[in-house]
Design a protein around this motif. Structure first.
Motif: not given
Ligand SMILES: [Zn+2]
Length: 71
Positions: A8, A10-11, A32, A34-35, A37
């Motif tokens: 990802c 993003n994170c 993702c 986690r976020c 995405n």
């Molecule tokens: Zn992420």
């Protein structure tokens, strides 16, 4: 069954997707965890991002770890 790794952007969370070639051909849509995405980037084996591996692996072994540890 091959495993595909996605990162990802993003994170920087890396996920491993297990899918057959047929599944991949139809298009994998990793998300993702986690976020959330959906624009995960495919990464290949040996491509190291960051250096967070092997920080405290096997730290449970040592003096006072008790019986049954370390063979
Ligand atoms: Zn992420």
């Amino acid at each position: 069954m091959p495993i595909y790794e996605y990162l990802c952007p993003n994170c920087k969370t890396k996920v491993e997707i297990m899918a057959s070639l047929k599944d991949k051909d139809r298009g994998l849509k990793p998300v993702c965890p986690r976020c959330g995405n959906k624009n995960m980037v495919r990464v290949f084996g040996g491509f190291a991002i960051g250096s967070t591996r092997g920080s405290s692996f096997g730290s449970s072994c040592g003096p006072g770890a008790g019986s049954g540890c370390c063979g």
